[in-house]
Design an enzyme around this catalytic site. Structure first.
Site, PDB file in Angstrom:
ATOM      1  N   GLY A  42      21.684  -6.768  63.930  1.00  0.00           N
ATOM      2  CA  GLY A  42      20.415  -6.076  63.715  1.00  0.00           C
ATOM      3  C   GLY A  42      20.407  -5.563  62.294  1.00  0.00           C
ATOM      4  O   GLY A  42      20.079  -6.290  61.384  1.00  0.00           O
ATOM      5  N   THR A  43      20.769  -4.312  62.114  1.00  0.00           N
ATOM      6  CA  THR A  43      21.338  -3.871  60.843  1.00  0.00           C
ATOM      7  C   THR A  43      20.410  -3.315  59.786  1.00  0.00           C
ATOM      8  O   THR A  43      19.322  -3.815  59.560  1.00  0.00           O
ATOM      9  CB  THR A  43      22.125  -5.013  60.183  1.00  0.00           C
ATOM     10  OG1 THR A  43      23.124  -5.433  61.059  1.00  0.00           O
ATOM     11  CG2 THR A  43      22.765  -4.614  58.901  1.00  0.00           C
ATOM     12  N   THR A  44      20.945  -2.323  59.106  1.00  0.00           N
ATOM     13  CA  THR A  44      20.465  -1.923  57.785  1.00  0.00           C
ATOM     14  C   THR A  44      21.687  -1.813  56.892  1.00  0.00           C
ATOM     15  O   THR A  44      22.602  -1.040  57.180  1.00  0.00           O
ATOM     16  CB  THR A  44      19.737  -0.569  57.829  1.00  0.00           C
ATOM     17  OG1 THR A  44      18.633  -0.653  58.734  1.00  0.00           O
ATOM     18  CG2 THR A  44      19.227  -0.194  56.437  1.00  0.00           C
TER      19      THR A  44
END
Length: 237
Positions: A42-44
């Protein structure tokens, strides 16, 4: 069309020109099956350059298709070079394989040459591997320091390599970019860059379901890489 015979010491002309030296992409399994069933970060992930080095920050969440949180403590930034680190963005398996391959090639270069690879060369190598390999849906950030200064690159899934003063990748990038655009300036100290990176990741976790569960912060200088994880954002500020 006839094929040239294989001669001793002659490189296979049919080989993938983007392959690592230590292995063949044909021997690596690409992530298979329905994309929704693949574990994704997913991620940031954020990379910021300063005069003193590079700061990288990432969240800790992995999910299945963005709908189910499969892990709450994923380390999404890894050291791959004496003074460089890379983030994990996209499928977990593809990103982990990409990091192992790039780290091995970097280590081999240092053993043979007696000095670390330059960060620009490492970024080019990363782009070549992303373009030619079976690494499914990755979009990492590479941050490093060498004799030429501090560098941050984004590597896109097709092998594109772009350098900038700061960059964001992952599903929370729209929110995090807004925070960076508002607060970034050329004279940031390492401490200010850490604070800004953590705040930008936190802002993304408030709106992006693929990001959350804490933050990892990596500080990269000419002396090395330090990576620290925090279960809550208050502890990282």
């Amino acid at each position: 069309m006839s094929k040239f015979p294989d001669l001793p010491g002659m490189k296979n002309l049919d080989a993938n020109p983007y392959e690592p030296e230590l292995a063949s992409f044909d021997d690596m399994d690409a992530d298979a099956g329905d994309g929704d069933a693949v574990a994704k970060t997913g991620t940031t992930t954020i990379g910021i350059t300063t005069d003193g080095g590079v700061v990288i920050a990432t969240d800790m969440r992995a999910s299945l298709g963005g709908r189910f949180v499969s892990n709450k403590s994923v380390q999404k930034v890894e050291q791959i070079h004496p003074s460089a680190a890379l983030t994990l963005v996209g499928s977990v398996g593809g990103a982990q394989s990409f990091i192992r391959t790039l780290r091995s090639e970097s280590d081999l270069y240092e053993v043979r040459r007696g000095e670390p690879m330059s960060i620009s060369a490492l970024a080019t190598l990363a782009g070549n591997f992303a373009r030619g390999g079976p690494f499914f849906a990755i979009n990492p950030i590479l941050g490093g320091v060498d004799e030429e200064g501090s560098h941050v690159y984004s590597i896109d899934p097709a092998g594109g390599v772009m350098e900038d003063d700061y960059t964001v990748t992952g599903s929370g990038m729209q929110v995090a970019h807004g925070k960076l655009e508002d607060r970034y300036h050329d004279d940031l100290s390492m401490e200010e860059a850490e604070e800004l990176a953590v705040e930008a990741v936190y802002a993304a976790t408030e709106r992006d379901t693929g990001s959350g569960n804490g933050v990892y912060v990596a500080t990269v200088t000419g002396d090395g890489v330090d990576i620290t994880g925090y279960d809550d954002f208050e502890g990282a500020r």
